[in-house]
Enzyme design. Sequence first.
Site, PDB file in Angstrom:
ATOM      1  N   ARG A  42     -10.353   8.312 -11.865  1.00 50.78           N
ATOM      2  CA  ARG A  42     -11.097   9.186 -10.963  1.00 50.78           C
ATOM      3  C   ARG A  42     -11.520  10.450 -11.712  1.00 50.78           C
ATOM      4  O   ARG A  42     -10.891  10.869 -12.667  1.00 50.78           O
ATOM      5  CB  ARG A  42     -10.239   9.572  -9.752  1.00 50.78           C
ATOM      6  CG  ARG A  42     -10.094   8.444  -8.718  1.00 50.78           C
ATOM      7  CD  ARG A  42      -9.283   8.897  -7.519  1.00 50.78           C
ATOM      8  NE  ARG A  42      -7.924   9.221  -7.889  1.00 50.78           N
ATOM      9  CZ  ARG A  42      -7.445  10.432  -8.112  1.00 50.78           C
ATOM     10  NH1 ARG A  42      -8.221  11.498  -7.959  1.00 50.78           N
ATOM     11  NH2 ARG A  42      -6.195  10.615  -8.470  1.00 50.78           N
ATOM     12  N   HIS A  99      -2.661   9.814   2.158  1.00 51.16           N
ATOM     13  CA  HIS A  99      -2.432   9.086   0.896  1.00 51.16           C
ATOM     14  C   HIS A  99      -0.976   8.620   0.889  1.00 51.16           C
ATOM     15  O   HIS A  99      -0.136   9.210   0.220  1.00 51.16           O
ATOM     16  CB  HIS A  99      -2.725  10.037  -0.271  1.00 51.16           C
ATOM     17  CG  HIS A  99      -2.790   9.387  -1.613  1.00 51.16           C
ATOM     18  ND1 HIS A  99      -2.546  10.073  -2.786  1.00 51.16           N
ATOM     19  CD2 HIS A  99      -3.096   8.112  -1.990  1.00 51.16           C
ATOM     20  CE1 HIS A  99      -2.693   9.256  -3.813  1.00 51.16           C
ATOM     21  NE2 HIS A  99      -3.031   8.066  -3.364  1.00 51.16           N
ATOM     22  N   SER A 146      -1.039  10.277  -7.066  1.00 50.90           N
ATOM     23  CA  SER A 146      -1.483   9.087  -7.788  1.00 50.90           C
ATOM     24  C   SER A 146      -0.537   8.749  -8.943  1.00 50.90           C
ATOM     25  O   SER A 146      -0.140   9.643  -9.709  1.00 50.90           O
ATOM     26  CB  SER A 146      -2.886   9.331  -8.327  1.00 50.90           C
ATOM     27  OG  SER A 146      -3.753   9.653  -7.258  1.00 50.90           O
ATOM     28  N   LYS A 169     -10.856   5.857  -1.511  1.00 48.98           N
ATOM     29  CA  LYS A 169     -10.591   7.287  -1.428  1.00 48.98           C
ATOM     30  C   LYS A 169     -11.727   8.030  -0.729  1.00 48.98           C
ATOM     31  O   LYS A 169     -11.499   8.983   0.003  1.00 48.98           O
ATOM     32  CB  LYS A 169     -10.322   7.863  -2.823  1.00 48.98           C
ATOM     33  CG  LYS A 169      -9.094   7.234  -3.506  1.00 48.98           C
ATOM     34  CD  LYS A 169      -7.855   7.439  -2.679  1.00 48.98           C
ATOM     35  CE  LYS A 169      -6.670   6.582  -3.050  1.00 48.98           C
ATOM     36  NZ  LYS A 169      -6.017   6.781  -4.295  1.00 48.98           N
ATOM     37  N   CYS A 209       2.554   7.899  -8.873  1.00 47.01           N
ATOM     38  CA  CYS A 209       3.889   8.494  -8.736  1.00 47.01           C
ATOM     39  C   CYS A 209       4.840   7.641  -7.911  1.00 47.01           C
ATOM     40  O   CYS A 209       5.876   8.121  -7.466  1.00 47.01           O
ATOM     41  CB  CYS A 209       3.791   9.894  -8.155  1.00 47.01           C
ATOM     42  SG  CYS A 209       3.069  11.075  -9.321  1.00 47.01           S
ATOM     43  N   TYR A 244     -15.752   2.899 -11.811  1.00 45.27           N
ATOM     44  CA  TYR A 244     -14.299   2.777 -11.773  1.00 45.27           C
ATOM     45  C   TYR A 244     -13.690   3.021 -10.390  1.00 45.27           C
ATOM     46  O   TYR A 244     -13.981   4.032  -9.740  1.00 45.27           O
ATOM     47  CB  TYR A 244     -13.633   3.755 -12.760  1.00 45.27           C
ATOM     48  CG  TYR A 244     -12.184   3.391 -12.915  1.00 45.27           C
ATOM     49  CD1 TYR A 244     -11.808   2.353 -13.762  1.00 45.27           C
ATOM     50  CD2 TYR A 244     -11.209   4.000 -12.144  1.00 45.27           C
ATOM     51  CE1 TYR A 244     -10.489   1.949 -13.843  1.00 45.27           C
ATOM     52  CE2 TYR A 244      -9.886   3.602 -12.232  1.00 45.27           C
ATOM     53  CZ  TYR A 244      -9.532   2.581 -13.078  1.00 45.27           C
ATOM     54  OH  TYR A 244      -8.233   2.172 -13.153  1.00 45.27           O
ATOM     55  N   ASP A 280      -1.018   2.521  -0.374  1.00 41.99           N
ATOM     56  CA  ASP A 280      -1.817   3.670  -0.833  1.00 41.99           C
ATOM     57  C   ASP A 280      -2.337   4.565   0.288  1.00 41.99           C
ATOM     58  O   ASP A 280      -2.417   5.770   0.102  1.00 41.99           O
ATOM     59  CB  ASP A 280      -2.999   3.167  -1.675  1.00 41.99           C
ATOM     60  CG  ASP A 280      -3.620   4.254  -2.554  1.00 41.99           C
ATOM     61  OD1 ASP A 280      -2.870   4.999  -3.202  1.00 41.99           O
ATOM     62  OD2 ASP A 280      -4.866   4.354  -2.587  1.00 41.99           O
ATOM     63  N   ARG A 314      -5.290  -1.295 -14.182  1.00 41.55           N
ATOM     64  CA  ARG A 314      -4.905  -1.642 -12.805  1.00 41.55           C
ATOM     65  C   ARG A 314      -5.108  -3.117 -12.507  1.00 41.55           C
ATOM     66  O   ARG A 314      -5.842  -3.816 -13.197  1.00 41.55           O
ATOM     67  CB  ARG A 314      -5.748  -0.817 -11.827  1.00 41.55           C
ATOM     68  CG  ARG A 314      -5.515   0.696 -11.990  1.00 41.55           C
ATOM     69  CD  ARG A 314      -5.457   1.421 -10.709  1.00 41.55           C
ATOM     70  NE  ARG A 314      -5.013   2.788 -10.901  1.00 41.55           N
ATOM     71  CZ  ARG A 314      -4.285   3.456 -10.015  1.00 41.55           C
ATOM     72  NH1 ARG A 314      -3.919   2.892  -8.884  1.00 41.55           N
ATOM     73  NH2 ARG A 314      -3.912   4.701 -10.245  1.00 41.55           N
TER      74      ARG A 314
HETATM   75  P1  GTP Z   1      -1.734   5.184  -7.065  1.00 42.82           P
HETATM   76  O1  GTP Z   1      -2.141   3.755  -6.918  1.00 42.82           O
HETATM   77  O2  GTP Z   1      -2.371   5.846  -8.252  1.00 42.82           O
HETATM   78  O3  GTP Z   1      -1.945   6.001  -5.833  1.00 42.82           O
HETATM   79  O4  GTP Z   1      -0.182   5.217  -7.492  1.00 42.82           O
HETATM   80  P2  GTP Z   1       1.233   4.845  -6.846  1.00 42.82           P
HETATM   81  O5  GTP Z   1       1.793   6.052  -6.167  1.00 42.82           O
HETATM   82  O6  GTP Z   1       1.165   3.601  -6.043  1.00 42.82           O
HETATM   83  O7  GTP Z   1       2.128   4.640  -8.152  1.00 42.82           O
HETATM   84  P3  GTP Z   1       2.915   3.342  -8.680  1.00 42.82           P
HETATM   85  O8  GTP Z   1       3.936   2.841  -7.711  1.00 42.82           O
HETATM   86  O9  GTP Z   1       1.919   2.365  -9.162  1.00 42.82           O
HETATM   87  O10 GTP Z   1       3.719   3.954  -9.925  1.00 42.82           O
HETATM   88  C1  GTP Z   1       3.107   4.515 -11.035  1.00 42.82           C
HETATM   89  C2  GTP Z   1       4.035   4.537 -12.207  1.00 42.82           C
HETATM   90  O11 GTP Z   1       5.278   5.153 -11.878  1.00 42.82           O
HETATM   91  C3  GTP Z   1       4.372   3.138 -12.727  1.00 42.82           C
HETATM   92  O12 GTP Z   1       4.302   3.137 -14.122  1.00 42.82           O
HETATM   93  C4  GTP Z   1       5.777   2.929 -12.266  1.00 42.82           C
HETATM   94  O13 GTP Z   1       6.494   2.063 -13.121  1.00 42.82           O
HETATM   95  C5  GTP Z   1       6.363   4.338 -12.247  1.00 42.82           C
HETATM   96  N1  GTP Z   1       7.437   4.450 -11.213  1.00 42.82           N
HETATM   97  C6  GTP Z   1       7.352   4.047  -9.926  1.00 42.82           C
HETATM   98  N2  GTP Z   1       8.537   4.235  -9.268  1.00 42.82           N
HETATM   99  C7  GTP Z   1       9.383   4.776 -10.169  1.00 42.82           C
HETATM  100  C8  GTP Z   1      10.760   5.203 -10.101  1.00 42.82           C
HETATM  101  O14 GTP Z   1      11.432   5.112  -9.075  1.00 42.82           O
HETATM  102  N3  GTP Z   1      11.285   5.732 -11.248  1.00 42.82           N
HETATM  103  C9  GTP Z   1      10.560   5.845 -12.399  1.00 42.82           C
HETATM  104  N4  GTP Z   1      11.156   6.364 -13.468  1.00 42.82           N
HETATM  105  N5  GTP Z   1       9.265   5.440 -12.509  1.00 42.82           N
HETATM  106  C10 GTP Z   1       8.682   4.923 -11.406  1.00 42.82           C
HETATM  107  C1  SPV Z   2      -5.275   6.898  -7.057  1.00 41.20           C
HETATM  108  O1  SPV Z   2      -5.771   7.456  -8.047  1.00 41.20           O
HETATM  109  O2  SPV Z   2      -4.560   7.526  -6.233  1.00 41.20           O
HETATM  110  C2  SPV Z   2      -5.500   5.462  -6.814  1.00 41.20           C
HETATM  111  C3  SPV Z   2      -6.470   4.760  -7.664  1.00 41.20           C
HETATM  112  O3  SPV Z   2      -4.907   4.914  -5.910  1.00 41.20           O
HETATM  113  S1  SPV Z   2      -8.124   5.081  -7.203  1.00 41.20           S
HETATM  114  O4  SPV Z   2      -8.586   4.020  -6.324  1.00 41.20           O
HETATM  115  O5  SPV Z   2      -8.919   5.086  -8.448  1.00 41.20           O
HETATM  116  O6  SPV Z   2      -8.200   6.347  -6.517  1.00 41.20           O
HETATM  117 MN    MN Z   3      -3.764   6.366  -4.643  1.00 39.77          MN
END
Ligand code: GTP
Ligand code: SPV
Ligand code: MN
Length: 599
Positions: A80, A237, A259, A217, A261, A208, A288, A383
């Site tokens: 983004r 979110h 994002s 979003k 996290c 993207y 999400d 992704r």
């Molecule tokens: P968006 O799709 O961008 O909104 O992200 P999201 O909040 O769904 O994040 P996601 O669950 O994909 O996690 C992103 C990164 O954080 C990945 O590399 C995970 O492996 C890492 N991660 C997720 N949960 C944990 C956790 O409990 N501990 C640690 N150390 N890393 C984590």
């Molecule tokens: C984020 O960035 O929080 C996502 C991926 O979930 S995107 O669809 O690119 O916003």
């Molecule tokens: Mn997101």
Amino acid sequence: MTDASPTPLPPPTQNAALLAWVAECVRLCQPDTLHWCDGSEDEKAALIAGMLADGSLHPLHAARFPGCYLHRSNPNDVARVEQVTFICSELEADAGPTNNWMSPADARAKLTPLFDGCMRGRTLYVIPYVMGPVGSPLSKIGVEITDSAYVALSMRTMTRVGTAALEQLGANGEFVPGLHSIGELDPARRFVCHFPDERLIWSYGSGYGGNALLGKKCFALRIASAMAQGEGWMAEHMLLLELTDPQGAKTYFAGAFPSACGKTNLAMLIPPPALATQGWQVRTIGDDIAWMHVGTDGRLWAINPEAGFFGVAPGTSHQTNPNALATTERNTLFTNVAVTDDGLPWWEGIGWEPETNAFLTDWKGNRRPFSDQSEPFAHPNSRFTAPAAQCPCLSPHWEDPQGVPISGILFGGRRNTTVPLVLEAFSWQHGVFLGATMASRTTAAAAGATGVLRRDPFAMLPFCGYHMGDYFAHWLQMGLRIPRPPAVFQVNWFRKDADGSYLWPGYGENLRALIWMNERIAGRGSAVNTPVGLVPSPGDLHLAGLDVPADRVAAALQVRTEEWGQEIPDIKEHFARFGERLPRELRGELAALEQRLRD
Ligand code: GTP
Ligand code: SPV
Ligand code: MN
């Protein structure tokens, strides 16, 4: 199916507003071909065939990853772009201090010449889609116009596209229009503009994810948050999950994390063996975005407006998130991951290593030996786009038209220090203060520096479609409108020790925090009253089978007054940005926190 001008087939809708808008976009963009997406399997096959032929899709190992493909985006277009994302409200003051603003007239003047003739030689896809379960009173219709086959293919997974959407729209229904062109993929000619007054989206110059899949979003958060403010609901979110206890009782949680996290990972959590044996289970509703309304029973009810997951690949392994891996074994579009010579998708943290003498093709398309570790093979924001229906832990309630009732709301982020593993807010208002002040280290999900700590209120900093101070006020208002409000919690899976190692193992072990929250909601669990909230002592957590030394668990839970004291000046600076529009209740919460820290 494909409708070559100048003798087009009759359009598949009678909706006059839609027909007029499509005609206007055709006049402006001048495509060679117009294609109304119907969502059929034939259409999917044709999109894939066209993309394989033009090199924008690459097949993967057909037996191990049936129906899966790799797409590489332009290396200048991998995340983004917050700097060129605009809220085009009539008044600059209504976009607020956290959004970029352009007047609607300026935005039109700037982008019209870019769109003018931009689809010559290309196909214009009209993609009608439903956000939310088809037929649900809480779902909404969007229509995206795009010249990207990648977008047309991805939207099929992320939303419910085609005939079902046109049927729900009917001849007189309302929809959110979104015009998108990849343009020249020139970063200097890249804009993502939102017109909240007209409920319109214009996106130019990026192919993207969040810049281009306009249902996600742009509509479901930025436009929807502005709609929700006016109509008394919430667009957030947030992940949505269902926790089942050993007696079979189900509790639903919503969680806002910035994002990359941890939303996808928490939503698909697999209980550690000792807790699974006792009967604890987590099921996914969404990973999400959540749309939440007050139900007639006085509770807050949430739907997942999406139909798929656009999830972060790096770090996804059999150790961390086996459910995501299982979801992505078929019918999945991988973007910017690496690929082995055998056609297996690969990324950093996937949990297995190719032979040292093996070659991989990296996300930029360069083939090099695995021993060459000079740069990552997969982009850190690579992704997967996969249908939710393929998720092994999907809740049977994920498409319930009325949604699921939320009992707990979590705010989380990447904090090295200060924020304990879990704490409970004293009240809804204190919970709003926690959301309004949350901070996290930036990630590769947005272009720019990573690892920089910033305030990201409610994980909505890049996604709030109006003035963030008014958004805080809306949260406070909602508290008054929800007779049985959810309990609010703050969590931090990312706290580190002095050596920089995570104190808490995270992933499946996060269930232990959820169980404590569940007990608090049920009125059972005990907690220590600290200046920043109600925090479990180690003995209050269900720690059976946890292989972590007691002193590390204690350190993960510790509230250190001096660390919180250091937050205060930064929170003041953060709040000062909102000026008059900062609700006085939040000023009051800040003063109360300072007082409690002094005591
Ligand atoms: P968006 O799709 O961008 O909104 O992200 P999201 O909040 O769904 O994040 P996601 O669950 O994909 O996690 C992103 C990164 O954080 C990945 O590399 C995970 O492996 C890492 N991660 C997720 N949960 C944990 C956790 O409990 N501990 C640690 N150390 N890393 C984590
Ligand atoms: C984020 O960035 O929080 C996502 C991926 O979930 S995107 O669809 O690119 O916003
Ligand atoms: Mn997101």
